[in-house]
Scaffold this active site. Sequence first.
Site, PDB file in Angstrom:
ATOM      1  N   ARG A   1      -8.922  -0.063   5.036  1.00  0.00           N
ATOM      2  CA  ARG A   1      -8.047   0.898   4.339  1.00  0.00           C
ATOM      3  C   ARG A   1      -6.756   0.233   3.901  1.00  0.00           C
ATOM      4  NH1 ARG A   1      -6.601   5.785   7.767  1.00  0.00           N
ATOM      5  NH2 ARG A   1      -5.191   5.823   6.020  1.00  0.00           N
TER       6      ARG A   1
ATOM      7  N   CYS B   1      -3.883  13.363  13.639  1.00  0.00           N
ATOM      8  CA  CYS B   1      -4.171  11.974  13.320  1.00  0.00           C
ATOM      9  C   CYS B   1      -4.175  11.208  14.620  1.00  0.00           C
ATOM     10  CB  CYS B   1      -3.069  11.463  12.398  1.00  0.00           C
ATOM     11  SG  CYS B   1      -3.180   9.742  12.023  1.00  0.00           S
TER      12      CYS B   1
ATOM     13  N   LYS C   1       0.831  -1.211   0.000  1.00  0.00           N
ATOM     14  CA  LYS C   1       0.000   0.000   0.000  1.00  0.00           C
ATOM     15  C   LYS C   1       0.864   1.259   0.000  1.00  0.00           C
ATOM     16  CE  LYS C   1      -1.619   1.532   4.229  1.00  0.00           C
ATOM     17  NZ  LYS C   1      -1.353   2.940   4.507  1.00  0.00           N
ATOM     18  N   ASN C   2       1.859   1.296   0.907  1.00  0.00           N
ATOM     19  CA  ASN C   2       2.612   2.537   1.078  1.00  0.00           C
ATOM     20  C   ASN C   2       3.632   2.792  -0.034  1.00  0.00           C
ATOM     21  OD1 ASN C   2       1.084   3.043   3.284  1.00  0.00           O
ATOM     22  ND2 ASN C   2       2.655   2.576   4.803  1.00  0.00           N
TER      23      ASN C   2
ATOM     24  N   ARG D   1      -4.343  10.527   4.974  1.00  0.00           N
ATOM     25  CA  ARG D   1      -3.207  11.454   5.019  1.00  0.00           C
ATOM     26  C   ARG D   1      -2.281  11.342   3.822  1.00  0.00           C
ATOM     27  NH1 ARG D   1      -0.705  14.498   8.861  1.00  0.00           N
ATOM     28  NH2 ARG D   1       1.182  14.110   7.702  1.00  0.00           N
TER      29      ARG D   1
ATOM     30  N   ARG E   1       1.178  14.775  13.327  1.00  0.00           N
ATOM     31  CA  ARG E   1       1.746  14.448  12.012  1.00  0.00           C
ATOM     32  C   ARG E   1       1.919  15.737  11.213  1.00  0.00           C
ATOM     33  NH1 ARG E   1      -0.720   8.957   9.608  1.00  0.00           N
ATOM     34  NH2 ARG E   1       1.212   8.988   8.410  1.00  0.00           N
ATOM     35  N   PRO E   2       2.894  16.553  11.612  1.00  0.00           N
ATOM     36  CA  PRO E   2       3.087  17.820  10.901  1.00  0.00           C
ATOM     37  C   PRO E   2       3.614  17.580   9.484  1.00  0.00           C
ATOM     38  CG  PRO E   2       4.881  17.449  12.460  1.00  0.00           C
ATOM     39  CD  PRO E   2       3.908  16.319  12.641  1.00  0.00           C
ATOM     40  N   ILE E   3       3.591  18.623   8.651  1.00  0.00           N
ATOM     41  CA  ILE E   3       4.153  18.491   7.300  1.00  0.00           C
ATOM     42  C   ILE E   3       5.194  19.585   7.045  1.00  0.00           C
ATOM     43  CG2 ILE E   3       2.264  17.225   6.181  1.00  0.00           C
ATOM     44  CD1 ILE E   3       1.383  20.021   5.137  1.00  0.00           C
ATOM     45  N   ASP E   4       5.760  20.099   8.155  1.00  0.00           N
ATOM     46  CA  ASP E   4       6.747  21.183   8.020  1.00  0.00           C
ATOM     47  C   ASP E   4       7.932  20.787   7.141  1.00  0.00           C
ATOM     48  OD1 ASP E   4       7.077  19.430  10.330  1.00  0.00           O
ATOM     49  OD2 ASP E   4       8.896  20.569  10.768  1.00  0.00           O
ATOM     50  N   LEU E   5       8.344  19.522   7.207  1.00  0.00           N
ATOM     51  CA  LEU E   5       9.513  19.107   6.415  1.00  0.00           C
ATOM     52  C   LEU E   5       9.180  19.040   4.919  1.00  0.00           C
ATOM     53  CD1 LEU E   5      10.830  16.324   8.831  1.00  0.00           C
ATOM     54  CD2 LEU E   5      11.874  18.568   8.439  1.00  0.00           C
TER      55      LEU E   5
ATOM     56  N   ASP F   1       4.826   0.638  12.085  1.00  0.00           N
ATOM     57  CA  ASP F   1       3.584   0.007  11.603  1.00  0.00           C
ATOM     58  C   ASP F   1       3.455  -1.452  12.039  1.00  0.00           C
ATOM     59  OD1 ASP F   1       2.836   2.377  10.452  1.00  0.00           O
ATOM     60  OD2 ASP F   1       3.550   1.860   8.444  1.00  0.00           O
TER      61      ASP F   1
END
Length: 424
Positions: A403, A120, A22-23, A96, A125-129, A311
């Site tokens: 999912r 989440c 999936k990932n 996400r 779960r930031p997205i700053d990077l 995971d």
Amino acid sequence: MDKIVIEGGRRLEGSTRINGAKNAALPIMAACLLLHGPSRIRGVPNIVDIETQSEILKNLGGEIKRHEDGTLEIGFRDGENEGKFTAPYELVSKMRASICVLGPLLSKRRKAKVSYPGGCIIGQRPIDLHIKGLKALGAQIETTEGYITASVERLKGAEISLMGQYGITVLGTCNVMTAAVLAEGTTIIEHAACEPEVQDLANFLNKAGAKITGIGESRLTIEGVQELHGVDYEIIPDRIEAGTFMIAGAITRGDIALENVKVEHLSAVIDKLREIGVEVTPVGNSVRVKGNSSYHPVDLTTLPYPGMPTDMQAQFMALLCTVEGKSVITEKVFPDRFIHSPELQRMGADIRVEGSCAIVSGTPFLSGTNVMVSDLRAGAGLVLAGLVAQGTTHVHRIYHLDRGYERLEKRLTDLGAVIKRIHD
Ligand code: EPU
């Protein structure tokens, strides 16, 4: 809402085939936005997250066809979709991973508007990077009204470090890499994620004409090219699905074989299972897992690849709840990812969470009851606990499981579990 009902105590036997990852599939699907001409992606699992990603891409002009054998055909007509650059809240809030359209959209259409994915259940779960990396390539980015709006005239190669407070970022690396492949000049990503799924994306892009070197290492070099073309590509096997089934074999003290496994992606999982006392025998692309009744407690720390995957943490926790003695689980990727522990406690588990550690003391038995799934992997952990619990376990809110796991109850039934889905 559907639920899963399990009569515990059956020893699993037989074999099952592991699906494509999936990932890996999710960012590779998003990367198709970059390509000239259609692609065939093989081994894509039939799960809800893939459907959601397909919806997001269709919204962006994608023509997508799924075949019975798990092949996905994806194509975008050049010149017809320039005005489509939005991934709306209604779709992004479902998953996400939809954030991975940001880099490809920005690169190919010069503009992207992606709903902010927000928090989440597994923690911050930031997205700053992601934003830092894309800005370094020259993008103008702002967040207004819940959307990340990005634009650029032409992305330009740069040197970027993607090291964050909690280490490296998987989808952040995917986003910056997919933006950089068509940028002018050379991009160097320091502290890139080395996860097999990131490697798979890089291999896919290279097959499509990109020039990425250092794949699987923490320093990626990306030489921008003018154009990428459609390809035929097979997704790697899902190491987390494989690990989940391995623990199903171990927790039921069963004897199962898994086909379509890349053993080298599972070293940390296999080493830990062996330390516990589980017999794991790889043979080519398959692996046999044989359980027994004398396991040992272990300490386990989740880390970026090649460390123990976060995971797999909930699944290991379920197993360790059944192992006499004290085990300590330390979560270094998502320090708050222990939402499954109160549910396991409802089944009789002895778990104490202290900050980013969980101390698990094995109990003689778990007992079936009602439990609630909070996220995909927590759900996997609860189903595994249900397989070994005395009596009946009712696992609620299994839409999280749908999912990421294809026909989970059917495949466990084939291995001898007594498990069924009930449409509530
Ligand atoms: N982080 C930051 N800033 C960022 C991005 C991440 O501080 O901009 C932090 C996160 O808060 C976290 C750590 O870095 O503490 C790692 O997060 P990462 O970005 O690597 O996670 P992700 O890319 O959003 C992917 C998988 C997750 C998996 C993690 C870690 C996909 C679609 N998702 O998420 O998978 O847990 O990497 O390996 O690839 C799952 O499949 O159930 C799942 C949650």
